[in-house]
Design a protein around this motif. Structure first.
Motif, PDB file in Angstrom:
ATOM      1  N   LYS A 265      11.155  11.676 -30.403  1.00  0.00           N
ATOM      2  CA  LYS A 265      11.665  10.825 -29.326  1.00  0.00           C
ATOM      3  C   LYS A 265      11.323  11.483 -27.989  1.00  0.00           C
ATOM      4  CE  LYS A 265      13.645   7.964 -32.233  1.00  0.00           C
ATOM      5  NZ  LYS A 265      13.231   6.547 -32.395  1.00  0.00           N
ATOM      6  N   GLU A 266      11.958  11.021 -26.926  1.00  0.00           N
ATOM      7  CA  GLU A 266      11.698  11.612 -25.613  1.00  0.00           C
ATOM      8  C   GLU A 266      12.931  11.518 -24.731  1.00  0.00           C
ATOM      9  OE1 GLU A 266       8.514   9.344 -23.931  1.00  0.00           O
ATOM     10  OE2 GLU A 266       9.833   7.692 -23.320  1.00  0.00           O
ATOM     11  N   ARG A 267      13.009  12.431 -23.797  1.00  0.00           N
ATOM     12  CA  ARG A 267      13.995  12.345 -22.724  1.00  0.00           C
ATOM     13  C   ARG A 267      13.223  12.259 -21.410  1.00  0.00           C
ATOM     14  NH1 ARG A 267      19.233  12.980 -24.336  1.00  0.00           N
ATOM     15  NH2 ARG A 267      19.632  14.214 -26.231  1.00  0.00           N
ATOM     16  N   ILE A 268      13.701  11.446 -20.509  1.00  0.00           N
ATOM     17  CA  ILE A 268      13.002  11.203 -19.246  1.00  0.00           C
ATOM     18  C   ILE A 268      13.844  11.732 -18.083  1.00  0.00           C
ATOM     19  CG2 ILE A 268      12.066   9.465 -17.691  1.00  0.00           C
ATOM     20  CD1 ILE A 268      11.552   7.704 -20.131  1.00  0.00           C
ATOM     21  N   ILE A 269      13.221  12.508 -17.223  1.00  0.00           N
ATOM     22  CA  ILE A 269      13.869  12.991 -16.008  1.00  0.00           C
ATOM     23  C   ILE A 269      13.227  12.294 -14.819  1.00  0.00           C
ATOM     24  CG2 ILE A 269      14.272  14.976 -14.510  1.00  0.00           C
ATOM     25  CD1 ILE A 269      14.451  16.717 -16.943  1.00  0.00           C
ATOM     26  N   ASN A 270      14.032  11.584 -14.064  1.00  0.00           N
ATOM     27  CA  ASN A 270      13.550  10.854 -12.897  1.00  0.00           C
ATOM     28  C   ASN A 270      13.655  11.699 -11.635  1.00  0.00           C
ATOM     29  OD1 ASN A 270      13.030   8.335 -14.277  1.00  0.00           O
ATOM     30  ND2 ASN A 270      15.249   8.034 -14.363  1.00  0.00           N
ATOM     31  N   ILE A 271      12.694  11.545 -10.745  1.00  0.00           N
ATOM     32  CA  ILE A 271      12.721  12.244  -9.466  1.00  0.00           C
ATOM     33  C   ILE A 271      13.715  11.556  -8.540  1.00  0.00           C
ATOM     34  CG2 ILE A 271      11.386  12.893  -7.429  1.00  0.00           C
ATOM     35  CD1 ILE A 271      10.644  14.454  -9.917  1.00  0.00           C
ATOM     36  N   ASP A 272      14.581  12.351  -7.904  1.00  0.00           N
ATOM     37  CA  ASP A 272      15.564  11.791  -6.975  1.00  0.00           C
ATOM     38  C   ASP A 272      14.940  11.546  -5.608  1.00  0.00           C
ATOM     39  OD1 ASP A 272      17.520  11.952  -8.928  1.00  0.00           O
ATOM     40  OD2 ASP A 272      18.097  13.977  -8.352  1.00  0.00           O
ATOM     41  N   ALA A 273      15.666  10.834  -4.766  1.00  0.00           N
ATOM     42  CA  ALA A 273      15.215  10.584  -3.396  1.00  0.00           C
ATOM     43  C   ALA A 273      15.148  11.899  -2.617  1.00  0.00           C
ATOM     44  CB  ALA A 273      16.158   9.613  -2.704  1.00  0.00           C
ATOM     45  N   LEU A 274      14.397  11.898  -1.559  1.00  0.00           N
ATOM     46  CA  LEU A 274      14.219  13.075  -0.718  1.00  0.00           C
ATOM     47  C   LEU A 274      15.553  13.508  -0.115  1.00  0.00           C
ATOM     48  CD1 LEU A 274      11.706  14.763   0.339  1.00  0.00           C
ATOM     49  CD2 LEU A 274      11.981  13.470   2.457  1.00  0.00           C
ATOM     50  N   GLU A 275      15.867  14.789  -0.245  1.00  0.00           N
ATOM     51  CA  GLU A 275      17.058  15.361   0.387  1.00  0.00           C
ATOM     52  C   GLU A 275      16.590  16.221   1.558  1.00  0.00           C
ATOM     53  OE1 GLU A 275      20.183  14.861  -0.300  1.00  0.00           O
ATOM     54  OE2 GLU A 275      20.091  13.833  -2.231  1.00  0.00           O
ATOM     55  N   TYR A 276      17.289  16.132   2.683  1.00  0.00           N
ATOM     56  CA  TYR A 276      16.835  16.898   3.844  1.00  0.00           C
ATOM     57  C   TYR A 276      18.007  17.449   4.642  1.00  0.00           C
ATOM     58  CZ  TYR A 276      18.095  12.939   6.818  1.00  0.00           C
ATOM     59  OH  TYR A 276      18.783  11.956   7.455  1.00  0.00           O
ATOM     60  N   TYR A 277      17.706  18.438   5.458  1.00  0.00           N
ATOM     61  CA  TYR A 277      18.653  18.996   6.426  1.00  0.00           C
ATOM     62  C   TYR A 277      17.903  19.087   7.744  1.00  0.00           C
ATOM     63  CZ  TYR A 277      22.182  22.055   8.521  1.00  0.00           C
ATOM     64  OH  TYR A 277      23.156  22.587   9.330  1.00  0.00           O
TER      65      TYR A 277
ATOM     66  N   SER B  46      12.408  17.367  -2.913  1.00  0.00           N
ATOM     67  CA  SER B  46      12.607  16.251  -3.827  1.00  0.00           C
ATOM     68  C   SER B  46      12.522  16.767  -5.254  1.00  0.00           C
ATOM     69  CB  SER B  46      11.555  15.150  -3.604  1.00  0.00           C
ATOM     70  OG  SER B  46      11.767  14.082  -4.505  1.00  0.00           O
ATOM     71  N   TYR B  47      13.673  16.839  -5.900  1.00  0.00           N
ATOM     72  CA  TYR B  47      13.766  17.313  -7.280  1.00  0.00           C
ATOM     73  C   TYR B  47      14.323  16.192  -8.157  1.00  0.00           C
ATOM     74  CZ  TYR B  47      13.461  22.234  -5.683  1.00  0.00           C
ATOM     75  OH  TYR B  47      13.071  23.429  -5.129  1.00  0.00           O
ATOM     76  N   GLY B  48      14.225  16.396  -9.449  1.00  0.00           N
ATOM     77  CA  GLY B  48      14.901  15.555 -10.421  1.00  0.00           C
ATOM     78  C   GLY B  48      15.514  16.443 -11.477  1.00  0.00           C
ATOM     79  N   MET B  49      16.664  16.059 -12.011  1.00  0.00           N
ATOM     80  CA  MET B  49      17.331  16.864 -13.043  1.00  0.00           C
ATOM     81  C   MET B  49      17.777  15.970 -14.179  1.00  0.00           C
ATOM     82  SD  MET B  49      19.710  19.583 -10.970  1.00  0.00           S
ATOM     83  CE  MET B  49      19.091  20.433  -9.507  1.00  0.00           C
ATOM     84  N   GLY B  50      17.805  16.533 -15.382  1.00  0.00           N
ATOM     85  CA  GLY B  50      18.255  15.768 -16.529  1.00  0.00           C
ATOM     86  C   GLY B  50      18.499  16.649 -17.732  1.00  0.00           C
ATOM     87  N   VAL B  51      19.145  16.081 -18.731  1.00  0.00           N
ATOM     88  CA  VAL B  51      19.486  16.801 -19.963  1.00  0.00           C
ATOM     89  C   VAL B  51      18.254  16.934 -20.840  1.00  0.00           C
ATOM     90  CG1 VAL B  51      20.895  16.746 -22.056  1.00  0.00           C
ATOM     91  CG2 VAL B  51      21.849  15.952 -19.871  1.00  0.00           C
ATOM     92  N   LEU B  52      18.053  18.130 -21.416  1.00  0.00           N
ATOM     93  CA  LEU B  52      16.983  18.341 -22.390  1.00  0.00           C
ATOM     94  C   LEU B  52      17.560  18.564 -23.780  1.00  0.00           C
ATOM     95  CD1 LEU B  52      14.421  20.631 -20.496  1.00  0.00           C
ATOM     96  CD2 LEU B  52      14.367  18.155 -20.824  1.00  0.00           C
ATOM     97  N   LYS B  53      18.367  19.614 -23.951  1.00  0.00           N
ATOM     98  CA  LYS B  53      18.961  19.923 -25.257  1.00  0.00           C
ATOM     99  C   LYS B  53      20.472  20.072 -25.095  1.00  0.00           C
ATOM    100  CE  LYS B  53      14.913  22.249 -27.230  1.00  0.00           C
ATOM    101  NZ  LYS B  53      14.415  23.493 -27.875  1.00  0.00           N
ATOM    102  N   PRO B  54      21.239  19.071 -25.492  1.00  0.00           N
ATOM    103  CA  PRO B  54      22.699  19.133 -25.333  1.00  0.00           C
ATOM    104  C   PRO B  54      23.336  20.347 -26.015  1.00  0.00           C
ATOM    105  CG  PRO B  54      21.993  16.927 -25.937  1.00  0.00           C
ATOM    106  CD  PRO B  54      20.795  17.808 -26.076  1.00  0.00           C
ATOM    107  N   SER B  55      22.811  20.740 -27.162  1.00  0.00           N
ATOM    108  CA  SER B  55      23.416  21.850 -27.896  1.00  0.00           C
ATOM    109  C   SER B  55      23.342  23.166 -27.131  1.00  0.00           C
ATOM    110  CB  SER B  55      22.710  22.022 -29.250  1.00  0.00           C
ATOM    111  OG  SER B  55      21.323  22.293 -29.064  1.00  0.00           O
TER     112      SER B  55
END
Length: 321
Positions: free
Chosen positions: A88-100, A302-311
């Motif tokens: 199967k696959e897990r997909i990590i999406n890129i988030d919107a640009l964050e800035y300061y 601009s980063y994206g984060m997501g779950v890879l291995k829950p265990s």
């Protein structure tokens, strides 16, 4: 006789050239922001990261685990029995640009009796680092609550929860520290029972970290080498895992443990728990705005984060939220 001085600035062809004030400004500011960012961030250095040049998402293949029951004894003259492993696959999406961003007035900066750019860069870098750390911590909590079943197939083991209410209700810091040590050992055992390998990390708040330093184990000096103690107030390892402290854990978020909302006390995880995808790493710019006689200082990512291995992720909780 007048002395003629040769100008070797940017305007003379064939000379080495000298960076302009703006070029120097952006180089110095960008470097200071990045230095402050790298010093402040914690989680980003402990999880899997991947850099991409373009795109809006990244696919990570998730392959099931082969079992010993999938092996067969060969009988001469017969066809081989094929085994199948779900993919199967897990997909990590890129988030919107964050800035300061901030604008520095040229006149105000000149009349100040102290240097400002260094502190402004430090503040910008730390603000971005805290933003990323908070999201990484939330994603690790999500991983601990995520099922390993993808598309109806049990590909991975689920995340892990370990609760010990004494961490919250203990009469003394020592009692709370002892309960936390018990929880850490229980968490490591539960994760290893799910075949979670690789180096593990434990991150908790500074207050709860102080309970560890006052626990019976440290008080009795049941340690090896320079593992910390009451004199330093530090604890380097417990149950074979590194200990860190951070103010960026989502302690205000209730964790559902068996239908009861519990308080988050810490996170145990390995680098495979979550993934961070970088589309644009931390970048800084300095642009002079003549209409306002000010310099616009911006830092962004601009980063994206997501779950890879829950265990590979476990929450330690204690006390009802």
């Amino acid at each position: 006789m007048a002395l003629t001085v040769q100008n070797i600035g940017n305007n003379n062809a064939g000379t080495r050239g000298v960076p302009t004030d703006m070029e120097n400004s952006i180089q110095i500011y960008s470097g200071m922001v990045l230095t402050a960012f790298e010093r402040k961030t914690l989680f980003l250095n402990l999880v899997n990261t991947k850099t991409i040049q373009n795109g809006s998402s990244v696919q990570f293949p998730i392959i099931g685990q082969a079992a010993d029951t999938d092996t067969h004894t060969h009988v001469p003259g017969t066809e081989l029995t094929m085994s199948t492993i779900p993919v199967k696959e897990r997909i990590i999406n890129i988030d919107a640009l964050e800035y300061y961003a901030m604008a520095v007035d040229k006149f105000e900066e000149k009349v100040l009796h102290f240097e400002t750019r260094n502190e402004l860069a430090k503040q910008a870098g730390e603000a971005l680092a805290v933003k990323i750390d908070k999201k990484a911590a939330v994603t690790l909590v999500t991983a601990s609550q995520t099922s390993g079943t993808i598309g109806g197939a049990a590909i991975q083991a689920d995340g892990t929860e370990v609760n010990n209410d004494v961490i919250d209700s203990g009469a003394t810091p020592k009692a709370k520290g002892d309960a936390l040590i018990e929880a850490i050992f229980a968490a490591v055992a539960a994760m290893e029972a799910k075949d979670v390998t690789g180096e593990k990390y434990f991150v908790t708040t500074p207050l709860i970290y102080s309970y560890l330093a006052q626990s019976s184990a440290i008080d009795k000096d049941v340690t090896s080498g320079t593992n910390g103690g009451l004199d330093t107030g530090k604890v380097m390892d417990v149950a074979g895992i590194k200990i860190y402290k951070s103010n960026n854990l989502p302690t205000a978020t209730a964790i559902d443990v068996g239908g009861v909302n519990k308080k988050l006390k810490g996170l145990i995880f390995s680098s495979d728990a979550i993934g961070v995808v970088k589309l644009m790493d931390v970048t800084s710019e300095a642009n002079y705005i003549p209409e306002q006689l000010a310099t616009l200082l911006t830092s962004y990512y601009s980063y994206g984060m997501g779950v890879l291995k829950p265990s590979c992720s476990c929450v330690i909780t204690g006390g009802n939220a």
